[in-house]
Motif scaffolding. Structure first.
Motif, PDB file in Angstrom:
ATOM      1  N   MET A 129       0.896  -1.107   0.004  1.00 28.97           N
ATOM      2  CA  MET A 129      -0.034  -0.022  -0.026  1.00 28.97           C
ATOM      3  C   MET A 129       0.901   1.110   0.065  1.00 28.97           C
ATOM      4  SD  MET A 129      -3.141   0.621   2.759  1.00 28.97           S
ATOM      5  CE  MET A 129      -4.190   2.277   2.675  1.00 28.97           C
ATOM      6  N   VAL A 130       1.950   1.456   0.896  1.00 28.70           N
ATOM      7  CA  VAL A 130       2.723   2.362   0.922  1.00 28.70           C
ATOM      8  C   VAL A 130       3.583   2.615  -0.367  1.00 28.70           C
ATOM      9  CG1 VAL A 130       4.910   3.158   1.787  1.00 28.70           C
ATOM     10  CG2 VAL A 130       3.365   2.155   3.355  1.00 28.70           C
ATOM     11  N   GLY A 131       3.804   1.467  -1.240  1.00 26.65           N
ATOM     12  CA  GLY A 131       4.642   1.466  -2.243  1.00 26.65           C
ATOM     13  C   GLY A 131       3.786   2.109  -3.327  1.00 26.65           C
ATOM     14  N   VAL A 132       2.591   1.513  -3.542  1.00 29.12           N
ATOM     15  CA  VAL A 132       1.602   1.950  -4.505  1.00 29.12           C
ATOM     16  C   VAL A 132       1.577   3.582  -4.273  1.00 29.12           C
ATOM     17  CG1 VAL A 132      -0.805   1.711  -5.591  1.00 29.12           C
ATOM     18  CG2 VAL A 132       0.566  -0.207  -4.839  1.00 29.12           C
ATOM     19  N   ALA A 133       1.215   4.061  -3.200  1.00 31.74           N
ATOM     20  CA  ALA A 133       0.965   5.486  -2.887  1.00 31.74           C
ATOM     21  C   ALA A 133       2.267   6.312  -3.169  1.00 31.74           C
ATOM     22  CB  ALA A 133       0.700   5.555  -1.260  1.00 31.74           C
ATOM     23  N   GLU A 142      -3.109   9.123 -11.476  1.00 28.48           N
ATOM     24  CA  GLU A 142      -4.286   8.882 -10.576  1.00 28.48           C
ATOM     25  C   GLU A 142      -4.869   7.470 -10.277  1.00 28.48           C
ATOM     26  OE1 GLU A 142      -7.470  11.341 -12.395  1.00 28.48           O
ATOM     27  OE2 GLU A 142      -8.855  10.480 -11.148  1.00 28.48           O
ATOM     28  N   ASN A 143      -4.625   6.799 -11.495  1.00 33.53           N
ATOM     29  CA  ASN A 143      -5.169   5.361 -11.259  1.00 33.53           C
ATOM     30  C   ASN A 143      -4.382   4.594  -9.935  1.00 33.53           C
ATOM     31  OD1 ASN A 143      -6.852   5.443 -13.187  1.00 33.53           O
ATOM     32  ND2 ASN A 143      -5.618   4.743 -14.638  1.00 33.53           N
ATOM     33  N   LEU A 144      -3.178   4.868  -9.816  1.00 28.11           N
ATOM     34  CA  LEU A 144      -2.468   4.183  -8.877  1.00 28.11           C
ATOM     35  C   LEU A 144      -3.118   4.719  -7.579  1.00 28.11           C
ATOM     36  CD1 LEU A 144       1.031   4.069 -10.029  1.00 28.11           C
ATOM     37  CD2 LEU A 144      -0.396   1.904  -9.859  1.00 28.11           C
ATOM     38  N   ALA A 145      -2.975   6.010  -7.505  1.00 31.93           N
ATOM     39  CA  ALA A 145      -3.840   6.544  -6.219  1.00 31.93           C
ATOM     40  C   ALA A 145      -5.019   6.096  -5.694  1.00 31.93           C
ATOM     41  CB  ALA A 145      -3.784   8.298  -6.411  1.00 31.93           C
ATOM     42  N   ARG A 146      -5.991   5.682  -6.624  1.00 29.83           N
ATOM     43  CA  ARG A 146      -7.235   5.396  -6.407  1.00 29.83           C
ATOM     44  C   ARG A 146      -7.096   3.893  -5.896  1.00 29.83           C
ATOM     45  NH1 ARG A 146     -11.373   9.041  -7.225  1.00 29.83           N
ATOM     46  NH2 ARG A 146     -10.682  10.600  -8.600  1.00 29.83           N
ATOM     47  N   ASP A 147      -6.295   3.333  -6.628  1.00 31.61           N
ATOM     48  CA  ASP A 147      -5.759   1.864  -6.242  1.00 31.61           C
ATOM     49  C   ASP A 147      -5.741   1.774  -4.776  1.00 31.61           C
ATOM     50  OD1 ASP A 147      -5.485  -0.775  -6.125  1.00 31.61           O
ATOM     51  OD2 ASP A 147      -3.147  -0.669  -6.664  1.00 31.61           O
ATOM     52  N   VAL A 148      -4.901   2.800  -4.077  1.00 33.37           N
ATOM     53  CA  VAL A 148      -4.448   2.726  -2.846  1.00 33.37           C
ATOM     54  C   VAL A 148      -5.645   2.677  -1.889  1.00 33.37           C
ATOM     55  CG1 VAL A 148      -3.227   4.192  -0.886  1.00 33.37           C
ATOM     56  CG2 VAL A 148      -2.145   3.811  -3.229  1.00 33.37           C
ATOM     57  N   LEU A 149      -6.627   3.621  -2.427  1.00 33.44           N
ATOM     58  CA  LEU A 149      -7.794   3.823  -1.458  1.00 33.44           C
ATOM     59  C   LEU A 149      -8.802   2.488  -1.354  1.00 33.44           C
ATOM     60  CD1 LEU A 149      -9.371   7.296  -2.693  1.00 33.44           C
ATOM     61  CD2 LEU A 149      -7.517   6.865  -1.099  1.00 33.44           C
ATOM     62  N   ARG A 151      -7.404  -0.409  -1.045  1.00 32.70           N
ATOM     63  CA  ARG A 151      -6.764  -1.401  -0.165  1.00 32.70           C
ATOM     64  C   ARG A 151      -6.693  -1.174   1.382  1.00 32.70           C
ATOM     65  NH1 ARG A 151      -1.996  -3.664  -2.635  1.00 32.70           N
ATOM     66  NH2 ARG A 151      -1.933  -3.225  -5.062  1.00 32.70           N
ATOM     67  N   ASP A 152      -7.465  -0.106   1.834  1.00 34.76           N
ATOM     68  CA  ASP A 152      -7.717   0.301   2.944  1.00 34.76           C
ATOM     69  C   ASP A 152      -8.343  -0.602   3.824  1.00 34.76           C
ATOM     70  OD1 ASP A 152      -6.523   2.266   4.952  1.00 34.76           O
ATOM     71  OD2 ASP A 152      -8.471   3.177   5.025  1.00 34.76           O
ATOM     72  N   ASP A 153      -9.597  -1.086   3.171  1.00 30.07           N
ATOM     73  CA  ASP A 153     -10.218  -1.966   3.867  1.00 30.07           C
ATOM     74  C   ASP A 153      -9.684  -3.314   4.248  1.00 30.07           C
ATOM     75  OD1 ASP A 153     -12.158  -0.165   3.622  1.00 30.07           O
ATOM     76  OD2 ASP A 153     -13.340  -1.127   2.047  1.00 30.07           O
ATOM     77  N   ARG A 154      -8.763  -3.741   3.152  1.00 28.65           N
ATOM     78  CA  ARG A 154      -8.132  -4.931   3.334  1.00 28.65           C
ATOM     79  C   ARG A 154      -7.482  -5.003   4.805  1.00 28.65           C
ATOM     80  NH1 ARG A 154      -7.303  -5.920  -2.106  1.00 28.65           N
ATOM     81  NH2 ARG A 154      -5.092  -5.614  -2.086  1.00 28.65           N
ATOM     82  N   VAL A 155      -6.514  -3.965   4.812  1.00 25.75           N
ATOM     83  CA  VAL A 155      -5.495  -3.530   5.827  1.00 25.75           C
ATOM     84  C   VAL A 155      -6.401  -3.489   7.144  1.00 25.75           C
ATOM     85  CG1 VAL A 155      -3.992  -2.063   7.003  1.00 25.75           C
ATOM     86  CG2 VAL A 155      -3.698  -2.662   4.608  1.00 25.75           C
ATOM     87  N   GLU A 191      -1.820  -0.291  10.829  1.00 21.91           N
ATOM     88  CA  GLU A 191      -3.169   0.185  10.286  1.00 21.91           C
ATOM     89  C   GLU A 191      -2.982   1.740  10.173  1.00 21.91           C
ATOM     90  OE1 GLU A 191      -6.021   1.060  13.025  1.00 21.91           O
ATOM     91  OE2 GLU A 191      -7.655   0.709  11.708  1.00 21.91           O
ATOM     92  N   ARG A 192      -2.184   2.428  10.906  1.00 25.80           N
ATOM     93  CA  ARG A 192      -1.973   4.115  11.037  1.00 25.80           C
ATOM     94  C   ARG A 192      -0.927   4.158   9.778  1.00 25.80           C
ATOM     95  NH1 ARG A 192      -4.452   7.032  11.545  1.00 25.80           N
ATOM     96  NH2 ARG A 192      -3.068   8.740  11.949  1.00 25.80           N
ATOM     97  N   ILE A 193       0.036   3.272   9.496  1.00 19.24           N
ATOM     98  CA  ILE A 193       0.695   3.384   8.293  1.00 19.24           C
ATOM     99  C   ILE A 193      -0.049   3.464   6.989  1.00 19.24           C
ATOM    100  CG2 ILE A 193       2.723   2.554   6.974  1.00 19.24           C
ATOM    101  CD1 ILE A 193       4.137   1.706   9.513  1.00 19.24           C
ATOM    102  N   GLY A 194      -1.199   2.305   7.158  1.00 19.96           N
ATOM    103  CA  GLY A 194      -2.110   2.457   5.846  1.00 19.96           C
ATOM    104  C   GLY A 194      -2.835   3.605   5.819  1.00 19.96           C
TER     105      GLY A 194
END
Lengths: 230, 230
Positions: A129-133, A142-149, A151-155, A191-194
């Protein structure tokens, strides 16, 4: 020929990217240190945090200078605005890496509790998640940034599972309570890092499009948020 | 007659002060809700958080507009820079109030664990710390801001004591582990609110003096930090 302003802005971006690489490294050392029970790798986090903190101040100072001397407009201004915010998140990710390192140090020096079944999965998810952000920032994508959003639920789900499993285990192993709490705190740190990665992704989207997606994404995931309470 | 820019900047400050009053109120409702076992007061936090989130976006938007249209210099620029950062901290304090509210809801609905001896003291310390930090902004008062930085150690010490006492209690009351963890998480949420107050105080000092005291104060308290690991 590149304008003076463009040179300064490019240098500022580069400075942030170097800082981000230290943050990634700090998270890597903290999580690998725990997984491999390596005090040496846990120690590495402190040196990295010093560098991160120095960058934190010098990036802010460069942003302020650019705003004062160049008076940027539109897209450039949005980018600097995003960098000011990303800088804060990176510094706090460094703090969380230090927290993990400290917690991990306690954990590996005490008698082992139980296999860290889900934690390595969470390490991997968070590092990705950090890497993609950070990638979304470097590539202005922008697509990569939206991908990060997404991933948050999984974390969050992984954190909740670690909380639940650890509590269950402790009910019959009360003598391991310190160890269990340490694991739970590490899951919380991750989780906070996420969350900080999400903030960075939101700032990248803002810089690229001018759209403020911050509390929109919060509203959309409100149901999930309500389930998690820590 | 006030310049157009001065009017805008004054309005921006006022907007931030209103937002800050909601944050204070949210922390008050969350902590009082726990102390008085009042679900109604805990519920109030959610409405406040919505307002805080709206302000979060509109303050940022106002900052960006001021930077773009007015191209402020020196002191004004530093103030706007500080406001951008304080805005982020206020929003996260609102998040922490929501976390406390959720944790408190779980806590008061389960059988009582043991008297919340140190938590009300921590509530009071943190609420004071928040109050002084916000006051330092409203009154542009450097001394008040520096006072906040001194208070951080007390809050950390209280958190450590709550962690320790709760762990000790749980060793002989393993059936209360969920309750104990909830208390620990609330102490952690409060500590984070204290950290955000410190950030605000540091930003106020920067706005007023141009001095970046952030990692200086970190270096000075490094010994205390090293003792606390969560």
């Amino acid at each position: 020929m590149e304008r003076h302003f463009d040179t300064s802005l490019r240098e500022l971006k580069e400075q942030l990217v170097v800082m981000a690489s230290w943050v990634e490294r700090a998270i890597e050392e903290a999580t690998q240190g725990l997984q491999l029970s390596s005090l040496e790798r846990l120690e590495n986090v402190y040196e990295l945090e010093k560098k991160i903190n120095q960058s934190h101040m010098s990036v802010d100072s460069a942003c302020l200078k650019l705003l004062a001397l160049q008076q940027p407009l539109a897209t450039d201004l949005r980018l600097i605005f995003a960098i000011i915010k990303i800088n804060t998140d990176l510094e706090r990710m460094g703090d969380q890496a230090v927290n993990i390192s400290r917690n991990a140090r306690e954990y590996i020096q005490a008698p082992p509790m139980k296999p860290l079944i889900d934690l390595p999965i969470m390490f991997q998810e968070v590092r990705q998640m950090v890497g993609v952000a950070l990638d979304s920032f470097v590539k202005s994508n922008e697509n990569l940034a939206r991908d990060v959003l997404q991933r948050d639920d999984r974390v969050d789900a992984l954190k909740n599972k670690i909380f639940k499993d650890t509590l269950e285990h402790l009910k019959t192993h009360a003598d391991q309570i310190e160890q269990g709490l340490t694991l739970i705190l590490i899951a919380r740190n991750l989780e906070r890092i996420g969350d900080h990665s999400t903030n960075i992704a939101e700032d990248v989207i803002f810089a690229l499009t001018g759209e403020d997606v911050r509390h929109a994404s919060q509203a959309a995931t409100i149901k999930n948020v309500l389930k998690s309470s820590s």
